[in-house]
Design an enzyme around this catalytic site. Structure first.
Site, PDB file in Angstrom:
ATOM      1  N   ASN A  44      17.960  25.823 -99.691  1.00 11.67           N
ATOM      2  CA  ASN A  44      18.014  25.663 -98.239  1.00 11.67           C
ATOM      3  C   ASN A  44      19.376  26.095 -97.706  1.00 11.67           C
ATOM      4  O   ASN A  44      20.289  26.434 -98.461  1.00 11.67           O
ATOM      5  CB  ASN A  44      17.705  24.215 -97.859  1.00 11.67           C
ATOM      6  CG  ASN A  44      16.902  24.130 -96.575  1.00 11.67           C
ATOM      7  OD1 ASN A  44      17.135  24.886 -95.633  1.00 11.67           O
ATOM      8  ND2 ASN A  44      15.959  23.207 -96.517  1.00 11.67           N
ATOM      9  N   HIS A  61      41.959  21.718-110.629  1.00 13.81           N
ATOM     10  CA  HIS A  61      43.364  22.086-110.477  1.00 13.81           C
ATOM     11  C   HIS A  61      44.227  21.267-111.437  1.00 13.81           C
ATOM     12  O   HIS A  61      43.818  20.206-111.917  1.00 13.81           O
ATOM     13  CB  HIS A  61      43.807  21.866-109.031  1.00 13.81           C
ATOM     14  CG  HIS A  61      43.058  22.713-108.063  1.00 13.81           C
ATOM     15  ND1 HIS A  61      43.340  24.035-107.839  1.00 13.81           N
ATOM     16  CD2 HIS A  61      41.976  22.425-107.272  1.00 13.81           C
ATOM     17  CE1 HIS A  61      42.501  24.539-106.953  1.00 13.81           C
ATOM     18  NE2 HIS A  61      41.663  23.577-106.596  1.00 13.81           N
ATOM     19  N   GLY A  66      19.685  16.877 -99.659  1.00 11.34           N
ATOM     20  CA  GLY A  66      20.688  17.450 -98.773  1.00 11.34           C
ATOM     21  C   GLY A  66      22.061  16.841 -98.978  1.00 11.34           C
ATOM     22  O   GLY A  66      22.201  15.656 -99.303  1.00 11.34           O
ATOM     23  N   ALA A 101      19.877  12.397-101.545  1.00 13.74           N
ATOM     24  CA  ALA A 101      20.698  13.016-100.503  1.00 13.74           C
ATOM     25  C   ALA A 101      22.057  12.334-100.399  1.00 13.74           C
ATOM     26  O   ALA A 101      22.167  11.109-100.459  1.00 13.74           O
ATOM     27  CB  ALA A 101      19.968  12.948 -99.162  1.00 13.74           C
ATOM     28  N   ARG A 146      16.621   4.890-111.893  1.00  7.59           N
ATOM     29  CA  ARG A 146      15.401   4.672-112.666  1.00  7.59           C
ATOM     30  C   ARG A 146      14.902   5.988-113.215  1.00  7.59           C
ATOM     31  O   ARG A 146      15.318   7.062-112.802  1.00  7.59           O
ATOM     32  CB  ARG A 146      14.307   4.011-111.827  1.00  7.59           C
ATOM     33  CG  ARG A 146      13.748   4.844-110.685  1.00  7.59           C
ATOM     34  CD  ARG A 146      12.607   4.087-110.024  1.00  7.59           C
ATOM     35  NE  ARG A 146      12.068   4.775-108.864  1.00  7.59           N
ATOM     36  CZ  ARG A 146      11.112   5.697-108.913  1.00  7.59           C
ATOM     37  NH1 ARG A 146      10.626   6.080-110.079  1.00  7.59           N
ATOM     38  NH2 ARG A 146      10.645   6.261-107.803  1.00  7.59           N
TER      39      ARG A 146
END
Length: 207
Positions: free
Chosen positions: A96, A126, A153, A171, A194
């Site tokens: 997406n 770094h 997302g 998300a 789970r």
């Protein structure tokens, strides 16, 4: 990778060669790295501009700059990559919009993967020492995402992480450690909550 290992000068190799080998390198000292990332980012902008008017051309640009691209790869722009050749995507995978990969670590995404909007895959680390960090030393670690994985997302995947086949990352999660196959992991840092039972595969963890 031993993160306590100190960087040492190595003038006999290019910064690109050091990066690919997983050794300490200095991005700002390697003009070839800047040109590679600039070229890839220009291509990403072209893909976004083309997508609505000529989707086939946009698709060809994307697959042409990737290390490997499986059949039926589907995506939504914009997409932000540093090194297209270091990204490998399997077949029937959907990515997406607002997808970002950072750094030159190799990233492998399997088959039938779903990646929600604004996912971030980070490969650089770094130097811990402030003087060495100021000098620009960094290393990269690979990211591996197995087959049939679903990233919701705004998921962040950190350097060196492997996500096992069939797992779901909720998300907004930040994945700092490996995730085994067939589980649901959520949170910051992401933790396994789970295993996935067959009848519960589609649980709406969220894109």
């Amino acid at each position: 990778m031993d993160l306590t290992e100190r960087p040492t000068p190595d003038p006999d190799r290019s910064e690109f060669d050091k990066m690919v080998a997983g050794d300490w390198y200095r991005y700002r000292s390697g003009p070839e790295l800047a040109e590679m990332t600039n070229s890839t980012q220009r291509t990403c902008r072209r893909i976004t501009a083309l997508y609505d008017e000529d989707r086939e051309a946009a698709y060809a640009l994307l697959t042409g700059m990737l290390g490997t691209a499986g059949e039926n790869l589907d995506f939504r722009p914009p997409m932000y990559l540093d090194y297209g050749s270091r990204l490998h995507i399997g077949r029937d995978t959907f990515i997406n919009g607002d997808f970002l990969t950072l750094g030159g670590g190799e990233i492998t995404i399997g088959n039938n993967v779903l990646i929600g909007p604004s996912a971030r895959l980070y490969t650089p680390i770094h130097a811990l020492d402030a003087d060495e960090r100021r000098a620009g030393y960094e290393r990269v670690l690979p990211i591996r995402i197995g087959n049939d994985v679903w990233l919701g997302g705004n998921v962040v995947v950190c350097p060196g992480v492997t996500i096992g086949d069939g797992s779901v990352i909720g998300a907004g999660s930040v994945v700092t450690k490996d995730v085994p196959a067939g589980v649901i992991a959520v949170g910051n840092p992401a933790r396994v909550v789970r295993t996935i039972d067959e009848p519960e595969q589609a649980t709406g963890e969220g894109e």
